[in-house]
Design a protein around this motif. Sequence first.
Motif, PDB file in Angstrom:
ATOM      1  N   LEU A  16       0.879  -1.245   0.137  1.00  0.00           N
ATOM      2  CA  LEU A  16       0.074   0.099   0.007  1.00  0.00           C
ATOM      3  C   LEU A  16       0.789   1.215   0.070  1.00  0.00           C
ATOM      4  CD1 LEU A  16      -2.832  -1.029   2.506  1.00  0.00           C
ATOM      5  CD2 LEU A  16      -3.028  -0.874  -0.041  1.00  0.00           C
ATOM      6  N   GLU A  17       1.815   1.304   0.815  1.00  0.00           N
ATOM      7  CA  GLU A  17       2.539   2.371   0.904  1.00  0.00           C
ATOM      8  C   GLU A  17       3.792   2.472   0.157  1.00  0.00           C
ATOM      9  OE1 GLU A  17       1.992   4.870   2.649  1.00  0.00           O
ATOM     10  OE2 GLU A  17       0.706   4.524   4.348  1.00  0.00           O
ATOM     11  N   GLY A  18       3.860   3.572  -0.772  1.00  0.00           N
ATOM     12  CA  GLY A  18       4.853   3.768  -1.782  1.00  0.00           C
ATOM     13  C   GLY A  18       5.146   3.257  -2.797  1.00  0.00           C
ATOM     14  N   PRO A  20       4.001   2.788  -6.532  1.00  0.00           N
ATOM     15  CA  PRO A  20       3.686   3.930  -7.736  1.00  0.00           C
ATOM     16  C   PRO A  20       2.418   3.342  -8.450  1.00  0.00           C
ATOM     17  CG  PRO A  20       5.811   2.939  -8.252  1.00  0.00           C
ATOM     18  CD  PRO A  20       5.477   2.391  -6.840  1.00  0.00           C
ATOM     19  N   TRP A  21       1.655   4.150  -8.990  1.00  0.00           N
ATOM     20  CA  TRP A  21       0.439   3.844  -9.528  1.00  0.00           C
ATOM     21  C   TRP A  21       0.513   2.842 -10.772  1.00  0.00           C
ATOM     22  CZ3 TRP A  21      -1.005   4.641 -14.492  1.00  0.00           C
ATOM     23  CH2 TRP A  21      -0.321   5.629 -15.254  1.00  0.00           C
ATOM     24  N   PRO A  22       1.647   2.794 -11.597  1.00  0.00           N
ATOM     25  CA  PRO A  22       1.739   2.052 -12.727  1.00  0.00           C
ATOM     26  C   PRO A  22       1.711   0.581 -12.312  1.00  0.00           C
ATOM     27  CG  PRO A  22       3.339   3.815 -13.286  1.00  0.00           C
ATOM     28  CD  PRO A  22       2.575   3.926 -11.486  1.00  0.00           C
ATOM     29  N   ARG A  23       2.134   0.400 -11.031  1.00  0.00           N
ATOM     30  CA  ARG A  23       2.297  -1.022 -10.623  1.00  0.00           C
ATOM     31  C   ARG A  23       1.464  -1.686  -9.665  1.00  0.00           C
ATOM     32  NH1 ARG A  23       9.002  -1.514 -10.380  1.00  0.00           N
ATOM     33  NH2 ARG A  23       9.409  -0.451 -12.436  1.00  0.00           N
ATOM     34  N   ARG A  24       0.322  -0.932  -9.529  1.00  0.00           N
ATOM     35  CA  ARG A  24      -0.663  -1.376  -8.625  1.00  0.00           C
ATOM     36  C   ARG A  24      -1.801  -2.156  -9.364  1.00  0.00           C
ATOM     37  NH1 ARG A  24      -2.146   1.876  -3.440  1.00  0.00           N
ATOM     38  NH2 ARG A  24      -0.239   3.153  -3.242  1.00  0.00           N
ATOM     39  N   LEU A  25      -2.766  -2.709  -8.553  1.00  0.00           N
ATOM     40  CA  LEU A  25      -3.774  -3.726  -9.142  1.00  0.00           C
ATOM     41  C   LEU A  25      -5.015  -2.681  -9.685  1.00  0.00           C
ATOM     42  CD1 LEU A  25      -4.531  -6.640  -9.452  1.00  0.00           C
ATOM     43  CD2 LEU A  25      -5.950  -6.479  -7.425  1.00  0.00           C
ATOM     44  N   TRP A  26      -5.417  -2.804 -10.962  1.00  0.00           N
ATOM     45  CA  TRP A  26      -6.293  -2.198 -11.570  1.00  0.00           C
ATOM     46  C   TRP A  26      -7.598  -2.557 -11.743  1.00  0.00           C
ATOM     47  CZ3 TRP A  26      -2.230  -1.526 -16.195  1.00  0.00           C
ATOM     48  CH2 TRP A  26      -1.293  -0.713 -15.765  1.00  0.00           C
ATOM     49  N   ASP A  27      -7.840  -3.639 -11.106  1.00  0.00           N
ATOM     50  CA  ASP A  27      -9.399  -4.350 -11.241  1.00  0.00           C
ATOM     51  C   ASP A  27      -9.646  -5.391 -10.335  1.00  0.00           C
ATOM     52  OD1 ASP A  27     -11.590  -4.519 -12.433  1.00  0.00           O
ATOM     53  OD2 ASP A  27     -10.953  -5.546 -14.639  1.00  0.00           O
ATOM     54  N   ILE A  28     -10.961  -5.502 -10.148  1.00  0.00           N
ATOM     55  CA  ILE A  28     -11.308  -6.512  -9.117  1.00  0.00           C
ATOM     56  C   ILE A  28     -11.398  -7.929 -10.004  1.00  0.00           C
ATOM     57  CG2 ILE A  28     -12.898  -4.745  -8.136  1.00  0.00           C
ATOM     58  CD1 ILE A  28     -15.186  -5.813  -9.491  1.00  0.00           C
ATOM     59  N   TYR A 143      -9.587 -10.091   2.292  1.00  0.00           N
ATOM     60  CA  TYR A 143      -8.394 -10.168   3.045  1.00  0.00           C
ATOM     61  C   TYR A 143      -8.002  -8.789   3.101  1.00  0.00           C
ATOM     62  CZ  TYR A 143      -7.984 -15.346   3.586  1.00  0.00           C
ATOM     63  OH  TYR A 143      -8.289 -16.568   4.083  1.00  0.00           O
ATOM     64  N   ASP A 144      -7.261  -8.374   4.271  1.00  0.00           N
ATOM     65  CA  ASP A 144      -6.471  -7.145   4.067  1.00  0.00           C
ATOM     66  C   ASP A 144      -5.325  -7.249   3.527  1.00  0.00           C
ATOM     67  OD1 ASP A 144      -6.617  -4.161   5.712  1.00  0.00           O
ATOM     68  OD2 ASP A 144      -4.606  -4.724   5.734  1.00  0.00           O
ATOM     69  N   ALA A 145      -4.870  -6.120   2.636  1.00  0.00           N
ATOM     70  CA  ALA A 145      -3.583  -6.071   2.009  1.00  0.00           C
ATOM     71  C   ALA A 145      -2.314  -6.431   2.791  1.00  0.00           C
ATOM     72  CB  ALA A 145      -3.368  -5.020   0.955  1.00  0.00           C
ATOM     73  N   ASN A 146      -2.165  -5.555   4.084  1.00  0.00           N
ATOM     74  CA  ASN A 146      -1.278  -5.766   4.767  1.00  0.00           C
ATOM     75  C   ASN A 146      -1.155  -7.411   5.241  1.00  0.00           C
ATOM     76  OD1 ASN A 146      -0.349  -2.947   5.763  1.00  0.00           O
ATOM     77  ND2 ASN A 146      -2.668  -2.810   5.883  1.00  0.00           N
ATOM     78  N   HIS A 147      -2.043  -7.958   5.590  1.00  0.00           N
ATOM     79  CA  HIS A 147      -1.994  -9.469   5.843  1.00  0.00           C
ATOM     80  C   HIS A 147      -1.441 -10.247   4.580  1.00  0.00           C
ATOM     81  CE1 HIS A 147      -3.200 -13.180   7.849  1.00  0.00           C
ATOM     82  NE2 HIS A 147      -3.558 -13.643   6.648  1.00  0.00           N
ATOM     83  N   SER A 285      -2.748   6.077   2.981  1.00  0.00           N
ATOM     84  CA  SER A 285      -3.158   7.050   1.803  1.00  0.00           C
ATOM     85  C   SER A 285      -3.448   6.053   0.954  1.00  0.00           C
ATOM     86  CB  SER A 285      -2.233   7.791   1.378  1.00  0.00           C
ATOM     87  OG  SER A 285      -2.354   8.444   0.164  1.00  0.00           O
ATOM     88  N   ARG A 286      -4.615   6.318   0.233  1.00  0.00           N
ATOM     89  CA  ARG A 286      -5.141   5.633  -0.971  1.00  0.00           C
ATOM     90  C   ARG A 286      -4.175   5.539  -2.228  1.00  0.00           C
ATOM     91  NH1 ARG A 286     -10.289   7.595   0.909  1.00  0.00           N
ATOM     92  NH2 ARG A 286     -11.057   6.036   2.224  1.00  0.00           N
ATOM     93  N   GLY A 287      -3.246   6.378  -2.150  1.00  0.00           N
ATOM     94  CA  GLY A 287      -2.032   6.519  -3.257  1.00  0.00           C
ATOM     95  C   GLY A 287      -2.726   7.517  -4.302  1.00  0.00           C
ATOM     96  N   ALA A 288      -3.449   8.550  -4.125  1.00  0.00           N
ATOM     97  CA  ALA A 288      -3.690   9.361  -5.113  1.00  0.00           C
ATOM     98  C   ALA A 288      -2.589  10.656  -4.961  1.00  0.00           C
ATOM     99  CB  ALA A 288      -5.071  10.001  -4.999  1.00  0.00           C
TER     100      ALA A 288
END
Length: 535
Positions: A16-18, A20-28, A143-147, A285-288
């Motif tokens: 979650l922290e740090g 960058p947006w291009p490497r995040r998950l983009w869909d459900i 599930y939580d992303a941290n877990h 932060s949600r990363g925006a």
Amino acid sequence: MYDRHVRARMIDFFTLEGMPWPRRLWDIGSLLALEELLEASIWARQRVLSPAAVDWQRHELLKVIGPDIGLGSKELRAELTSLLSKPLPYPSTAHRRLQDIVDHAREGYLSRWASAAARPEEQRPQPERLARVVAAHLLDLGYDANHLAAWIGQLARRQAIIDEVLQGAVALDTAAPQEFTVLAVLDNAPEREQAQRHEAWLSGREVVDWLKQRGHSTNGLRPGGGFLYRMVARDPFSAASQVRELVEHMVVRSSFERGNRGGVRAASKLWVDEHPEPIPFVTPSRGAHVLSLVNEGRLYQVQGQRTLIDDALELAAPLNRGALGPAVAGVWAAIESLLSHPDDPSDEERSGKAVAADRLAAVIACSWPRAELTALAHRHQPETPDALAYALAACTNSRERAAAVAKALAAGEMLAPTERFRRDSDIAAVHRMRRVVANPRAELATTAAVFRIAMRRLYRTRNIVLHGGSMQGVALKAALRIAAPLVGAGLDKITYATLVNDLSPLALAARAENGLKLVGGETGMTVVDLLDRRS
């Protein structure tokens, strides 16, 4: 390399922290998307969503369902495809049948993907696809992303093979939710006599005793009391998140008190019984991120006449840490103010203000290659300098560096990325960018479609919140989690274009839509020049 690629991308998706947006998950995941469609049909009956919006959603989902081997055999997927090819009004036989099919498909979803990954190498799913499917499904389960980050991080440290990773994912998929005991401490608790009547209430002394009995430090803690809840959840972080929402409900209610009592105020941490460390009450932060405000020295330039950008950024301010309702409503108001126009055609496919979602998706898609290529330029660190290292040393700006990496990829100079990058995440990015450079129009069209779905999901969510008055949408949290970093990237490009290049948001969107159509063609437009024209 297949195992490392999948592990690296799952780490990206759960960080979650740090990240960058291009490497995040983009869909459900597909199952949640189907549940979302079923719910949308109900909202359409109540005229909260338009039939055209639900039809668009159904047609886009139809493209996703066919290749998703986790949904079952060809027979089951064929039945899903047949149902999705026609309207699904609520209530109707088709709507009930789809719900029943979804229930069938849910059983063994990840097991079927695990079986596919065990096939011979040439028959296995692409690692990027596999990582996205598994990550999305586990997050959709609750599930939580941290877990999940801790889980995949542990597997990565011991270099677990893909079979072990997927066995662990299947175990998470099939595990039943557990009961957790969570302590929420209040620094301020007005109307104390009401709190004391609550069965979960603990006095300040009882809070301290509970923490000490479990070995937690109470230094600096001056509790005004607390609540000890029992929550059913997938993991300790998810249980803490549920309790956080309960306390936030109290905070909202207390804001309507008469007088100036300060309202309910939560302590900075939550404690989950048998979990070793307290969990921060404030969510990440949600990363925006709108980085151009700082990069271009505009952060403190607020005097003078307010601009459209000023208004949009203020509307979108709850996006990073605000409550779900204000975040969704505010950010969509910002998007609509920037990227819609009274003269927009009102055709069925772009009913309402959906055109603003599509325009933002185009801007984000055109931003993606440049962002990834620039990151690779900074992280290119061969032990012995190669041709790309010398080329990068001669570059004077980010555009030149991104272009140098794109040129090296096109020329086949980075076929052995493990010798040039230290992180598996960067190596996975090299493989993605190689496909983009080789076939830019098709790859960017696919990516733009994913972003368009995410932005339209945000728009539907906004309509459910504002017009339906509901915070219970099945994909509400997922919609905001996915959209926030993408919207931040889009607002960043719009802000830069407006403040630095004097280019309006609608003009930028038009440039982006043209770029997606013309890249790699006779104009000579490359993936690094889609939004910033070369002078």
